[in-house]
Design a protein around this motif. Structure first.
Motif, PDB file in Angstrom:
ATOM      1  N   LEU A   1      81.006 -17.016  32.197  1.00 40.14           N
ATOM      2  CA  LEU A   1      81.717 -17.388  33.419  1.00 40.14           C
ATOM      3  C   LEU A   1      82.912 -18.298  33.094  1.00 40.14           C
ATOM      4  N   VAL A   2      82.709 -19.235  32.196  1.00 41.08           N
ATOM      5  CA  VAL A   2      83.798 -20.126  31.781  1.00 41.08           C
ATOM      6  C   VAL A   2      84.923 -19.321  31.128  1.00 41.08           C
ATOM      7  N   GLU A   3      84.568 -18.391  30.235  1.00 40.50           N
ATOM      8  CA  GLU A   3      85.596 -17.582  29.569  1.00 40.50           C
ATOM      9  C   GLU A   3      86.314 -16.667  30.555  1.00 40.50           C
ATOM     10  N   ALA A   4      85.584 -16.112  31.518  1.00 39.74           N
ATOM     11  CA  ALA A   4      86.214 -15.276  32.544  1.00 39.74           C
ATOM     12  C   ALA A   4      87.224 -16.099  33.335  1.00 39.74           C
ATOM     13  N   SER A   5      86.864 -17.344  33.618  1.00 36.29           N
ATOM     14  CA  SER A   5      87.763 -18.258  34.323  1.00 36.29           C
ATOM     15  C   SER A   5      89.015 -18.524  33.494  1.00 36.29           C
ATOM     16  N   ASN A   6      88.840 -18.750  32.193  1.00 36.48           N
ATOM     17  CA  ASN A   6      89.983 -18.996  31.306  1.00 36.48           C
ATOM     18  C   ASN A   6      90.927 -17.795  31.257  1.00 36.48           C
ATOM     19  N   VAL A   7      90.357 -16.600  31.162  1.00 42.06           N
ATOM     20  CA  VAL A   7      91.176 -15.386  31.136  1.00 42.06           C
ATOM     21  C   VAL A   7      91.910 -15.230  32.467  1.00 42.06           C
ATOM     22  N   ALA A   8      91.207 -15.479  33.557  1.00 39.07           N
ATOM     23  CA  ALA A   8      91.817 -15.356  34.887  1.00 39.07           C
ATOM     24  C   ALA A   8      93.001 -16.306  35.041  1.00 39.07           C
ATOM     25  N   LYS A   9      92.876 -17.511  34.523  1.00 35.73           N
ATOM     26  CA  LYS A   9      93.975 -18.473  34.606  1.00 35.73           C
ATOM     27  C   LYS A   9      95.186 -17.997  33.815  1.00 35.73           C
ATOM     28  N   LYS A  10      94.954 -17.452  32.642  1.00 37.75           N
ATOM     29  CA  LYS A  10      96.060 -17.035  31.777  1.00 37.75           C
ATOM     30  C   LYS A  10      96.756 -15.774  32.265  1.00 37.75           C
ATOM     31  N   PHE A  11      96.020 -14.896  32.939  1.00 40.82           N
ATOM     32  CA  PHE A  11      96.577 -13.608  33.335  1.00 40.82           C
ATOM     33  C   PHE A  11      96.571 -13.397  34.840  1.00 40.82           C
ATOM     34  N   SER A  12      96.622 -14.487  35.608  1.00 40.51           N
ATOM     35  CA  SER A  12      96.611 -14.397  37.069  1.00 40.51           C
ATOM     36  C   SER A  12      95.521 -13.443  37.535  1.00 40.51           C
ATOM     37  N   GLY A  13      94.323 -13.690  37.089  1.00 45.18           N
ATOM     38  CA  GLY A  13      93.233 -12.764  37.340  1.00 45.18           C
ATOM     39  C   GLY A  13      92.401 -13.054  38.575  1.00 45.18           C
ATOM     40  N   PHE A  14      91.681 -12.018  38.962  1.00 43.68           N
ATOM     41  CA  PHE A  14      90.696 -12.068  40.029  1.00 43.68           C
ATOM     42  C   PHE A  14      89.338 -11.869  39.370  1.00 43.68           C
ATOM     43  N   VAL A  15      88.339 -12.678  39.738  1.00 40.77           N
ATOM     44  CA  VAL A  15      87.015 -12.605  39.125  1.00 40.77           C
ATOM     45  C   VAL A  15      85.981 -12.190  40.170  1.00 40.77           C
ATOM     46  N   LYS A  16      85.169 -11.205  39.792  1.00 42.58           N
ATOM     47  CA  LYS A  16      83.997 -10.853  40.603  1.00 42.58           C
ATOM     48  C   LYS A  16      82.772 -11.203  39.786  1.00 42.58           C
ATOM     49  N   VAL A  17      81.899 -12.021  40.352  1.00 37.62           N
ATOM     50  CA  VAL A  17      80.678 -12.456  39.685  1.00 37.62           C
ATOM     51  C   VAL A  17      79.505 -11.674  40.272  1.00 37.62           C
ATOM     52  N   VAL A  18      78.687 -11.112  39.391  1.00 43.76           N
ATOM     53  CA  VAL A  18      77.531 -10.329  39.828  1.00 43.76           C
ATOM     54  C   VAL A  18      76.271 -10.885  39.182  1.00 43.76           C
ATOM     55  N   THR A  19      75.248 -11.086  40.010  1.00 44.15           N
ATOM     56  CA  THR A  19      73.922 -11.466  39.539  1.00 44.15           C
ATOM     57  C   THR A  19      72.957 -10.386  39.986  1.00 44.15           C
TER      58      THR A  19
END
Length: 146
Positions: A39-57
């Motif tokens: 989740l932390v790495e997904a957040s980092n990638v999203a910040k660098k590439f203006s990303g949108f994150v979908k979290v699934v459990t």
């Protein structure tokens, strides 16, 4: 791999700029230390590439409360990080299939998973979730090892 549209913008002085749509990042979490690292790495990638994150459990029957706690923790973290996101919990027994199906149907650019999760005897027999996602994903996969 999912295709992103690229638009070219021409400024008044004639310069051409490239503008990409937001990168779509899917992250699977189960509350383990490795999945929270994902989740932390997904957040980092999203910040660098203006990303949108979908979290699934993905959770099993009887684990609804635990799944909701995991979702709420992820929501708090992503809100703190100011990441554009959605979060969902899915009743099921096969997290890798759920992640791959969502990535295909919603055209994600990247799936992020931890290298190890909470695990089970079934995971031991079938192979890890991360291994299955890597082999079946329609897009790039980032496996987080911390």
């Amino acid at each position: 791999m999912a295709k992103r549209q690229i638009r070219l913008l021409f400024t008044l002085d004639g310069w051409c700029e490239e503008m990409k749509e937001k990168m779509k990042i899917l992250v699977g979490i189960d509350g383990s230390e490795y999945s929270m690292g994902a989740l932390v790495e997904a957040s980092n990638v999203a910040k660098k590439f203006s990303g949108f994150v979908k979290v699934v459990t993905v959770y099993r029957r009887g684990m609804e409360e635990e799944a909701e706690k995991i979702r709420q923790n992820a929501k708090r973290f992503l809100e703190t990080e100011r990441i554009d996101c959605t979060l969902s919990t899915i009743l099921g027994s096969n997290p890798s299939r759920a992640l791959v199906d969502i990535a295909k149907s919603e055209n994600f650019d990247l799936i992020v998973v931890g290298s190890r999760g909470l695990g089970s005897a079934v995971a031991f027999l079938l192979g890890s979730v991360s291994k299955q996602v890597v082999s079946k994903a329609p897009c790039d996969v980032l496996v987080v090892k911390k």
